[in-house]
Write a protein that holds these residues in place. Structure first.
Motif, PDB file in Angstrom:
ATOM      1  N   THR A  70      49.414 -46.695 -60.689  1.00 44.92           N
ATOM      2  CA  THR A  70      50.240 -45.661 -61.318  1.00 44.92           C
ATOM      3  C   THR A  70      51.242 -45.083 -60.332  1.00 44.92           C
ATOM      4  OG1 THR A  70      48.860 -43.757 -60.712  1.00 44.92           O
ATOM      5  CG2 THR A  70      48.214 -45.005 -62.676  1.00 44.92           C
ATOM      6  N   PRO A  71      52.210 -44.305 -60.812  1.00 52.23           N
ATOM      7  CA  PRO A  71      53.097 -43.590 -59.892  1.00 52.23           C
ATOM      8  C   PRO A  71      52.318 -42.547 -59.094  1.00 52.23           C
ATOM      9  CG  PRO A  71      54.021 -43.671 -62.108  1.00 52.23           C
ATOM     10  CD  PRO A  71      52.597 -44.119 -62.215  1.00 52.23           C
ATOM     11  N   PRO A  72      52.906 -42.041 -58.006  1.00 48.70           N
ATOM     12  CA  PRO A  72      52.268 -40.951 -57.254  1.00 48.70           C
ATOM     13  C   PRO A  72      52.005 -39.756 -58.162  1.00 48.70           C
ATOM     14  CG  PRO A  72      54.103 -41.858 -56.023  1.00 48.70           C
ATOM     15  CD  PRO A  72      54.167 -42.470 -57.383  1.00 48.70           C
ATOM     16  N   ILE A  73      50.881 -39.106 -57.954  1.00 58.33           N
ATOM     17  CA  ILE A  73      50.448 -38.088 -58.913  1.00 58.33           C
ATOM     18  C   ILE A  73      51.242 -36.796 -58.823  1.00 58.33           C
ATOM     19  CG2 ILE A  73      48.645 -37.021 -57.482  1.00 58.33           C
ATOM     20  CD1 ILE A  73      46.913 -37.144 -60.145  1.00 58.33           C
ATOM     21  N   THR A  74      51.776 -36.468 -57.658  1.00 59.33           N
ATOM     22  CA  THR A  74      52.533 -35.217 -57.544  1.00 59.33           C
ATOM     23  C   THR A  74      53.987 -35.369 -57.971  1.00 59.33           C
ATOM     24  OG1 THR A  74      53.080 -35.654 -55.220  1.00 59.33           O
ATOM     25  CG2 THR A  74      51.077 -34.382 -55.664  1.00 59.33           C
TER      26      THR A  74
ATOM     27  N   LYS B 209      36.498 -38.882 -62.626  1.00 62.05           N
ATOM     28  CA  LYS B 209      35.674 -38.977 -61.426  1.00 62.05           C
ATOM     29  C   LYS B 209      36.502 -39.510 -60.259  1.00 62.05           C
ATOM     30  CE  LYS B 209      31.301 -40.850 -59.695  1.00 62.05           C
ATOM     31  NZ  LYS B 209      30.099 -41.651 -60.042  1.00 62.05           N
ATOM     32  N   ILE B 210      36.558 -38.757 -59.165  1.00 66.71           N
ATOM     33  CA  ILE B 210      37.236 -39.226 -57.962  1.00 66.71           C
ATOM     34  C   ILE B 210      36.237 -40.051 -57.164  1.00 66.71           C
ATOM     35  CG2 ILE B 210      38.454 -38.583 -55.861  1.00 66.71           C
ATOM     36  CD1 ILE B 210      39.289 -35.996 -57.212  1.00 66.71           C
ATOM     37  N   LEU B 211      36.488 -41.329 -57.065  1.00 68.48           N
ATOM     38  CA  LEU B 211      35.553 -42.229 -56.401  1.00 68.48           C
ATOM     39  C   LEU B 211      35.623 -42.106 -54.890  1.00 68.48           C
ATOM     40  CD1 LEU B 211      36.117 -45.418 -58.579  1.00 68.48           C
ATOM     41  CD2 LEU B 211      34.429 -43.603 -58.883  1.00 68.48           C
ATOM     42  N   GLY B 212      36.799 -41.811 -54.366  1.00 69.84           N
ATOM     43  CA  GLY B 212      36.964 -41.718 -52.924  1.00 69.84           C
ATOM     44  C   GLY B 212      38.406 -41.863 -52.519  1.00 69.84           C
ATOM     45  N   ALA B 213      38.619 -42.002 -51.225  1.00 69.96           N
ATOM     46  CA  ALA B 213      39.972 -42.102 -50.694  1.00 69.96           C
ATOM     47  C   ALA B 213      40.067 -43.259 -49.721  1.00 69.96           C
ATOM     48  CB  ALA B 213      40.376 -40.804 -49.998  1.00 69.96           C
ATOM     49  N   VAL B 214      41.230 -43.877 -49.677  1.00 69.03           N
ATOM     50  CA  VAL B 214      41.526 -44.929 -48.717  1.00 69.03           C
ATOM     51  C   VAL B 214      42.525 -44.366 -47.712  1.00 69.03           C
ATOM     52  CG1 VAL B 214      42.574 -47.194 -48.378  1.00 69.03           C
ATOM     53  CG2 VAL B 214      41.130 -46.779 -50.367  1.00 69.03           C
TER      54      VAL B 214
ATOM     55  N   LYS C 235      44.152 -33.824 -55.220  1.00 66.00           N
ATOM     56  CA  LYS C 235      42.744 -33.750 -55.606  1.00 66.00           C
ATOM     57  C   LYS C 235      42.533 -32.733 -56.728  1.00 66.00           C
ATOM     58  CE  LYS C 235      38.133 -32.736 -53.804  1.00 66.00           C
ATOM     59  NZ  LYS C 235      37.323 -32.351 -52.615  1.00 66.00           N
ATOM     60  N   GLU C 236      43.201 -31.584 -56.631  1.00 65.78           N
ATOM     61  CA  GLU C 236      43.065 -30.564 -57.670  1.00 65.78           C
ATOM     62  C   GLU C 236      43.594 -31.053 -59.008  1.00 65.78           C
ATOM     63  OE1 GLU C 236      45.170 -27.287 -55.999  1.00 65.78           O
ATOM     64  OE2 GLU C 236      43.497 -26.647 -54.715  1.00 65.78           O
ATOM     65  N   LEU C 237      44.730 -31.739 -58.982  1.00 64.20           N
ATOM     66  CA  LEU C 237      45.305 -32.269 -60.221  1.00 64.20           C
ATOM     67  C   LEU C 237      44.377 -33.290 -60.861  1.00 64.20           C
ATOM     68  CD1 LEU C 237      49.038 -32.688 -59.123  1.00 64.20           C
ATOM     69  CD2 LEU C 237      48.155 -31.034 -60.768  1.00 64.20           C
ATOM     70  N   LEU C 238      43.762 -34.124 -60.039  1.00 64.04           N
ATOM     71  CA  LEU C 238      42.841 -35.127 -60.565  1.00 64.04           C
ATOM     72  C   LEU C 238      41.586 -34.485 -61.132  1.00 64.04           C
ATOM     73  CD1 LEU C 238      43.164 -37.902 -57.822  1.00 64.04           C
ATOM     74  CD2 LEU C 238      43.933 -38.050 -60.196  1.00 64.04           C
ATOM     75  N   LEU C 239      41.076 -33.480 -60.433  1.00 63.72           N
ATOM     76  CA  LEU C 239      39.877 -32.796 -60.925  1.00 63.72           C
ATOM     77  C   LEU C 239      40.147 -32.122 -62.265  1.00 63.72           C
ATOM     78  CD1 LEU C 239      38.480 -31.216 -57.628  1.00 63.72           C
ATOM     79  CD2 LEU C 239      37.510 -33.121 -58.931  1.00 63.72           C
ATOM     80  N   ASN C 240      41.368 -31.657 -62.452  1.00 64.14           N
ATOM     81  CA  ASN C 240      41.723 -31.007 -63.718  1.00 64.14           C
ATOM     82  C   ASN C 240      41.714 -31.981 -64.894  1.00 64.14           C
ATOM     83  OD1 ASN C 240      42.047 -28.489 -62.537  1.00 64.14           O
ATOM     84  ND2 ASN C 240      44.242 -28.758 -62.178  1.00 64.14           N
TER      85      ASN C 240
END
Length: 232
Positions: free
Chosen positions: A164-168, A210-215, A201-206
């Motif tokens: 997807t595009p960048p979330i912000t 489920k946030i699986l993790g970060a690379v 992270k806040e936008l995703l939690l909203n």
């Protein structure tokens, strides 16, 4: 599902696909570790749909997404890579495919899904490129057709990786997050600002996803590995 066409791997345009070109490299091993950690993130339910995103542009999300798709295909999983970046798509360059038809063509019902999917041989990796860029990306991604497409692919594939595009930057990623089971966030060492990562992270939690993790991308470690996966 009907197949549109296949394409053999070559070395000219797949330089970023280290998991295929250098499968024994430390970086490829880290992608396999990432694959394992993703699989262990879903113990009580079948994991199929994973979104890959980042805070901002040029952080390596599309390269990461493509390599994750490759390692799942190498494991024998029936894998579909969807390029849902309808603003700056790149999968057709990465996999050396045409982009005359793709996701947008399916969503606007110009072509059936099976005829829009292209296949990377010898991996058997299925790729749905973005298709022609639309004037209304967010509206297309939030449409009933998009939900129907995801439901259809879950019947035909073991794993669906969605870039997807960048979330912000735009709302597209948040829309897709609502219909995916989990999200992997790509951050770039020396580029991603801490406040941007926190906001992401806040936008995703909203979204309730489920946030699986970060690379962590673009950071050379002492043991010569470049990617690190940490569960949130």
């Amino acid at each position: 599902m009907a197949r549109k066409k296949s394409r053999q791997f070559g070395n000219s345009n797949q330089r970023k696909l280290v998991t295929y070109l250098e499968p024994k490299s430390p970086i490829s091993e880290q992608f396999r570790t990432l694959r394992t950690n993703i699989q262990y993130s879903f113990i009580d339910e079948e994991m199929q749909t994973i979104m890959i995103t980042s805070s901002g542009p040029t952080e390596g999300k599309s390269t990461t997404a493509a390599n994750i798709a490759v390692v799942f295909a190498q494991q024998g999983k029936r894998t579909l890579f969807i390029d849902a970046d309808l603003r700056k798509p790149s999968s057709h360059y990465t996999f050396s495919f045409t982009n005359n038809v793709g996701l947008t063509s399916v969503l606007t019902r110009q072509i059936e899904l099976g005829k829009a999917i292209q296949i990377v041989e010898p991996l058997g990796l299925h790729v749905l490129t973005s298709g022609p860029l639309p004037p209304n990306p967010a509206e297309l991604l939030s449409s009933k057709s998009m939900n129907e497409l995801i439901n259809q692919t879950k019947e035909d594939f073991d794993i669906i990786i969605v870039d997807t595009p960048p979330i912000t930057a735009v709302t597209d990623a948040q829309i897709i997050a609502n219909i995916c089971q989990g999200v992997v966030l790509v951050v770039s060492s020396g580029r991603t600002q801490v406040e941007d990562a926190v906001k992401t992270k806040e936008l995703l939690l909203n979204t309730g996803t489920k946030i699986l993790g970060a690379v962590l991308n673009n950071r050379k470690m002492k043991d010569n590995t470049y990617y690190y996966y940490g569960k949130k």
